[in-house]
Write an enzyme that holds these catalytic residues in place. Structure first.
Site, mmCIF file in Angstrom:
data_model
loop_
_atom_site.group_PDB
_atom_site.id
_atom_site.type_symbol
_atom_site.label_atom_id
_atom_site.label_comp_id
_atom_site.label_asym_id
_atom_site.label_seq_id
_atom_site.Cartn_x
_atom_site.Cartn_y
_atom_site.Cartn_z
ATOM 1 N N HIS A 30 0.835 -1.202 0.000
ATOM 2 C CA HIS A 30 0.000 0.000 0.000
ATOM 3 C C HIS A 30 0.871 1.253 0.000
ATOM 4 C CE1 HIS A 30 -2.401 -3.283 1.673
ATOM 5 N NE2 HIS A 30 -3.470 -2.655 1.255
ATOM 6 N N GLY A 118 -4.419 -3.272 11.458
ATOM 7 C CA GLY A 118 -4.718 -3.825 10.147
ATOM 8 C C GLY A 118 -6.223 -3.971 9.998
ATOM 9 N N PRO A 119 -6.851 -4.730 10.885
ATOM 10 C CA PRO A 119 -8.318 -4.733 10.902
ATOM 11 C C PRO A 119 -8.791 -3.326 11.256
ATOM 12 C CG PRO A 119 -7.409 -6.634 12.074
ATOM 13 C CD PRO A 119 -6.266 -5.689 11.816
ATOM 14 N N ASP A 162 -10.183 6.794 6.160
ATOM 15 C CA ASP A 162 -11.633 6.704 5.914
ATOM 16 C C ASP A 162 -12.190 5.384 6.415
ATOM 17 O OD1 ASP A 162 -12.394 9.158 4.318
ATOM 18 O OD2 ASP A 162 -10.770 8.411 3.058
ATOM 19 N N ASN A 192 -8.828 11.418 2.666
ATOM 20 C CA ASN A 192 -8.380 11.471 1.269
ATOM 21 C C ASN A 192 -9.486 11.098 0.277
ATOM 22 O OD1 ASN A 192 -8.414 8.638 1.076
ATOM 23 N ND2 ASN A 192 -6.296 8.476 1.772
ATOM 24 N N GLU A 426 -19.587 -3.334 23.019
ATOM 25 C CA GLU A 426 -18.725 -4.483 23.285
ATOM 26 C C GLU A 426 -17.461 -4.451 22.433
ATOM 27 O OE1 GLU A 426 -21.886 -4.667 22.273
ATOM 28 O OE2 GLU A 426 -22.979 -5.276 24.081
ATOM 29 N N ASP A 484 -34.722 -14.885 28.378
ATOM 30 C CA ASP A 484 -34.357 -13.933 27.324
ATOM 31 C C ASP A 484 -34.279 -14.582 25.941
ATOM 32 O OD1 ASP A 484 -34.444 -11.438 28.467
ATOM 33 O OD2 ASP A 484 -32.407 -11.544 29.258
ATOM 34 N N HIS A 488 -30.137 -14.409 23.091
ATOM 35 C CA HIS A 488 -29.251 -14.160 24.225
ATOM 36 C C HIS A 488 -28.568 -15.427 24.743
ATOM 37 C CE1 HIS A 488 -30.915 -10.228 24.030
ATOM 38 N NE2 HIS A 488 -30.404 -9.828 25.167
#
Lengths: 680, 680
Positions: A30, A118-119, A162, A192, A426, A484, A488
């Site tokens: 990149h 990275g993620p 972004d 950008n 979370e 629930d 859940h």
């Protein structure tokens, strides 16, 4: 800035050229952002960042997070220029086996890299966590100093793309950063307008600056990524703003000044190609035929960062020595936290529970463990994603970690408090916990319902990859939560979490196992762990009759031996289903079948035991085996073998009282007995 | 509104009383929001919502999404009042086994429930997806009508809580909704400033209205949830705004008018207690001793919704009949889409590939499949989370699904386009895909890298739970992606996804398996599927020599039989590792060991085959078995048995060329041969 001259300009262009060359050499990577963010990165590393390249672990350093990890060259090139030990050969080895310059930055691998990114979006969460940890640590070590005057005051700088800001995790973390008024955080948004699918008009048109204003941030705009004077002023204003986190919305042209590929998606994630690289070098006044071409005067100039860093650190160390002398107890704590070691005798504070057929929920036992060890371990802190009472994560009487203005009737506290409130976020909780663990030696935990471990999985994986000692308090760990209903009720989560390499997944069977589990987790300092805890009461086993809960530390142990000492069948279980195995054992023994019950709270810890121990618990000669766990069968075959039977749940739950669900879904002692008879 | 009278006021209060009573009866649940949102819900169901309670599947209906699923009573009580078939006994059975009123609303279970909610934020994504689907479907069936005049125009209404808007997934979806200018979407934000940890001051202080302005939404504020006139005006303005999605920031007091528990976290998730329920009934003028007390004139009044709905539907049906006659082809498509059936002969369009040692990446094959079947299946559409080119999800020449103003040089299209651009928002993509599938009969797919299936897992689970036929195109499915390194290399994802009940996880071994996999996925209409596709080229097997790829549809098949017809060892693999098994077979056969290779692309489909077929593929007598897959071993023991060996990866990858990684990590034919020899 005024202090910058011709050599600095050339160093910035050198950074661009190196980025192009490195990607071109390996053939993929990149280049674009590393080119357009080169001025900003250079300004940061050469002027604003408080750091000493010769001591990347200096406690007093600022932190830098490159959230857009794909642009690793943005960081690698500055580490090279500033003198962190990376050399041109390392840049030449970009993205190849064993190099210090992997495709995405990896912490504990390359000096100067503070987190693995990275993620997308995770780095923003990490940065927020670091800024929170900086405040908490300052509160532990130096709460009295005036703002900005403490040895432990420093700034967390982060770059985001972004893509980072499109990801929900960054929005969650940024909203919390606003509530937390993190004045020590500066985020540069590389606006950008290009992502992999080219112009962001097709999917990302919001007003990011306005969104951050809505979060309560200090927002600045710099309209040209090449305008170092404007950037310099923005950095100054951001650093001066100590009551709010700062974002600088920085307009850049990706791939600048590549004559044909600037401002295109093509510059984002592919080598530019030989011709374009040469053409760009010509634009920049570099020899188009030379590669990895660094003028000696440039590198000599940029490496002065080492001298400056050493001087700054020396001044800091002097003050630090005085602080150490004035505060020996705090200094001892800091020293202990640096190695993540625990104080002698801390575990004596752990509670234990007498046998009790009615018992206690393991989530409640966990809360009692925390309350008991809090006085021993000031480094321990944590909270919940808006489920404090359900997760039993808040220790009574402890102050909340919130700005004084944010206290409520229910929660008092202050900026150096201990109880974290993540809100219903979370994923950000996970990313923030990673940032906290990366920043320093505190031990942080965070709670939610086990089913929502799905929401935070991206961050949990990174904790495992980075080997960070964070702890997840995942309660309501099965259909045992009852009414629930299926959304859940975790069913597949045990398997899915056990699948993550490097994560310890621990599901204790009763209160005493819970205490040993917590102890073992805290004794490990090189990996994350997740506790799966029950909502419902679980009987506290009679440890006079059954084995000690100490076996929990080994991941698996013989809880109840066959009456003859030689089992004909072995029943294995975890968590709330161990009691079913125990009940089934009674039936089987009564019917004349010598039956052993093995509690297996943590597969990862069990796998670490030597073969002799494992075969002592699960003798290969006893092939009749039954597992019982309220989850998908996946993985159990390894324990029960071809002859064994698996009593589990391979479908979703339902909304009803949990006793009804166990009955309807066949998770009963009778079912285990029948399976045992089949297996024999 | 003016049209509302005393009976309406009483009906609203009846809704509150029923919510309290239902929770009090079962002893747990969430009364507070159902009480404070009762006026808004009543106004919507009795005046604004276009619906016919006697025909919940009416194509022309508006959709309602209760994103805060924990407040299921908000919905159940309105379904009861409006006449959807729920009666008082159903409310009495709240949260009990087999009832129509489970803890959280479940689609396909309770008439009038449009989506399963509970995990916060998902409903907002579902609503955005429904609004997008409504536009796409209108484009398929009636593109010519003027705005607001089509049979297929309707409004998607959603309610969301503080928790919903704290979750990143809702932010992602809302940002995209702004870009998409979804004028058919109205979101009511229940701004009650209370979550489970009580006052939101501790964690959620942002200006939500301003954030939604930044997203490009139409923002209104209503300061009092009891002010039906103001709400009515806000609904009118929101519906009139057709160029942007609308949000109404509605201030309510949770648990209103409970004298002691209103405006507290205690009113959120617990029964109020007998005394408080009685006290509240007194405040409302109800008999404190009576429960489930509905005045006959109230229910008679509210059930008029049925008549009104039937009249509206009759008018619509009349126009619909005319449309059917005028557009027989479109009507046929709609009819086919309603049953999700496929046109005769569609599969003839599927491509096949000749044997080729160099081969093709399965992601590329997948793109070719899509291009081939697009003309046959107008209901098929999809896109990517900003990785169109990498995921091969965009079919060349097809228009993008974007407002005309958002077209770019690279992407042309319009509001009825077919190529979706989700931005870097995997979680929202998943939730939006669910909304699209729930809305109507289109078949949607969405792509990202397999490793980022983690980010969207919350939505994938709900797709499986709801049995929605959405397809995930997860490419870059192993360490085979190479240089991007461990953050991008899925290792544990195969196991983690196979663990989800009701999800088909498919990892084809070559191009031809990819085509059959797509065909099989599209033939299923009752479940989601995820394709794991390679970045790297995979050899296209010679199907003259080996078995037909048709076996893919059965989940597993004998790809290459032992030379003798009687295997001494069976090698099993999936995806890119099947070629390793094939190569190992050559070695073993050459050394005199008759060896069978089984390709096992989808465990779920294989499990559906009868025992005879499964034992034909994996004869119980052949106990020597080796599996090879570039992922954690979990789950393979079920196939290889006690005597088998598993060649896998139980650790993270690294950044390097993929060929190097396979070598270094021991995923080689030699390793498989050695394991086979051990197993024999």
């Amino acid at each position: 800035p005024d202090s910058f001259g011709e050599l600095d300009r050339k160093a910035v262009d050198t950074a661009r050229v190196l980025a192009m060359d490195a990607v071109q050499k390996v053939g993929n990577g990149h280049p674009g952002t590393a080119m357009s963010m080169a001025p900003t990165a250079y300004l940061l590393f050469q002027k604003w960042l408080q750091h000493d390249p010769s001591e990347p672990q200096w406690t007093g350093r600022d932190r830098f997070v490159l959230s857009m990890g794909h642009s690793s060259l943005t960081l690698y090139v500055q580490l090279y220029l500033a003198g962190y030990g990376l050399e041109l050969d390392d840049l030449r080895a970009l993205r190849t086996w064993g190099s210090l310059t992997p495709g995405h930055p990896e912490v504990n691998h390359t000096p100067g890299v503070e987190t693995t990114t990275g993620p997308l979006g995770q780095g923003v969460g990490n940065a927020v966590g670091m800024a929170m940890a900086a405040r908490r640590e300052r509160g532990l070590f130096d709460p009295e100093s005036a703002d900005g005057e403490s040895l432990f005051d420093h700034t967390v700088w982060a770059f985001a793309s972004d893509g980072d800001l499109e990801e929900g995790v960054s929005g969650e973390a940024s909203s919390l950063a606003g509530t937390q008024q993190l004045g020590n955080l500066v985020l540069v948004y590389d606006d950008n307008k290009i992502s992999i699918e080219d112009h962001t008009d097709i999917a990302f048109t919001e007003d990011v600056g306005k969104r951050y204003e809505a979060y309560g941030w200090h927002v600045q705009h710099v309209d040209d990524g090449e305008d170092l004077a404007a950037l310099d002023a923005a950095f100054a204003a951001a650093k001066a703003e100590t009551g709010r986190p700062s974002i600088i919305v920085l307009r850049t042209i990706i791939g600048w000044p590549a004559p044909n590929k600037q401002n295109t998606g093509a510059a984002h994630g592919s080598a530019l190609g030989d011709d374009e690289v040469k053409a760009t070098k010509q634009v920049l006044g570099f020899d188009p035929e030379a590669t990895f071409d660094v003028a000696p005067e440039v590198i000599e100039h940029t490496r002065k960062a080492v001298e400056r860093g050493q001087a700054a650190r020396a001044a800091w160390e002097e003050r630090f020595a005085a602080w150490e002398q004035a505060h020996p107890e705090r200094a001892a704590l800091l020293s202990r936290m640096k190695t993540r070691s625990l104080p002698d005798g801390w575990a004596d504070a752990l509670p234990s529970w007498p046998a009790d057929a009615k018992g206690v929920a393991t989530r409640k036992a966990s809360g009692e463990v925390l309350a008991a060890v809090y006085p021993e371990l000031p480094e321990l802190w944590g909270g919940s994603a808006d489920l404090a009472e359900s997760n039993n994560t808040a220790v009574k009487g402890e102050p909340s970690f919130i700005p004084a203005s944010q206290q409520t009737k229910m929660w008092s506290g202050g900026p150096y408090g201990r109880t974290l409130h993540f809100g219903v976020r979370e994923h950000a909780m996970g990313a923030i916990m990673n940032g906290i663990a990366l920043h320093g030696g505190t031990r942080v935990y965070g709670g939610t319902f086990l089913t929502f471990s799905d929401y935070m999985r991206g961050a949990v994986r990174l904790a495992a990859l980075m080997q960070l000692p964070v702890t997840y308090v995942w309660t309501h760990d099965s259909i045992g939560l009852g009414e629930d209903g299926p959304t859940h009720q975790p069913i597949e989560h045990y398997a899915a979490l056990r699948a993550i390499p490097g994560l310890d997944f621990v599901r204790p069977a009763d209160a005493n196992e819970t205490a040993v589990a917590w102890r073992t987790i805290l004794e490990n300092n090189d990996r994350p762990a997740g506790l799966a805890l029950s909502r419902q009461n679980l009987p506290t086993f009679d440890r006079e009759v059954m084995a000690s809960a100490e076996g929990t530390a080994k991941g698996g142990y013989v809880l109840a031996e066959a009456s003859t000492g030689t089992p004909e069948v072995i029943l294995l279980g975890t968590g709330s289903e161990v009691q079913i195995a125990v009940a089934a054992r009674e039936h089987l023994e009564a019917a004349g079948t010598p039956t052993r019950v093995v509690s297996l709270p943590c597969w990862e810890w069990f796998a670490e035991q030597d073969q002799a121990y494992r075969e002592q618990v699960l003798p290969p000669t006893v092939r009749a085996r039954v597992s019982v766990e309220a989850g998908v069968p996946m993985g159990w075959r390894d324990f029960v073998g071809d002859a064994g039977r698996i009593v589990g749940l391979d479908h979703y739950g339902a909304s009803a009282a949990y006793t009804k669900l166990y009955e309807e879904f066949g998770l009963t002692a009778e079912a285990v007995v029948a399976a045992a008879q089949e297996s024999i």
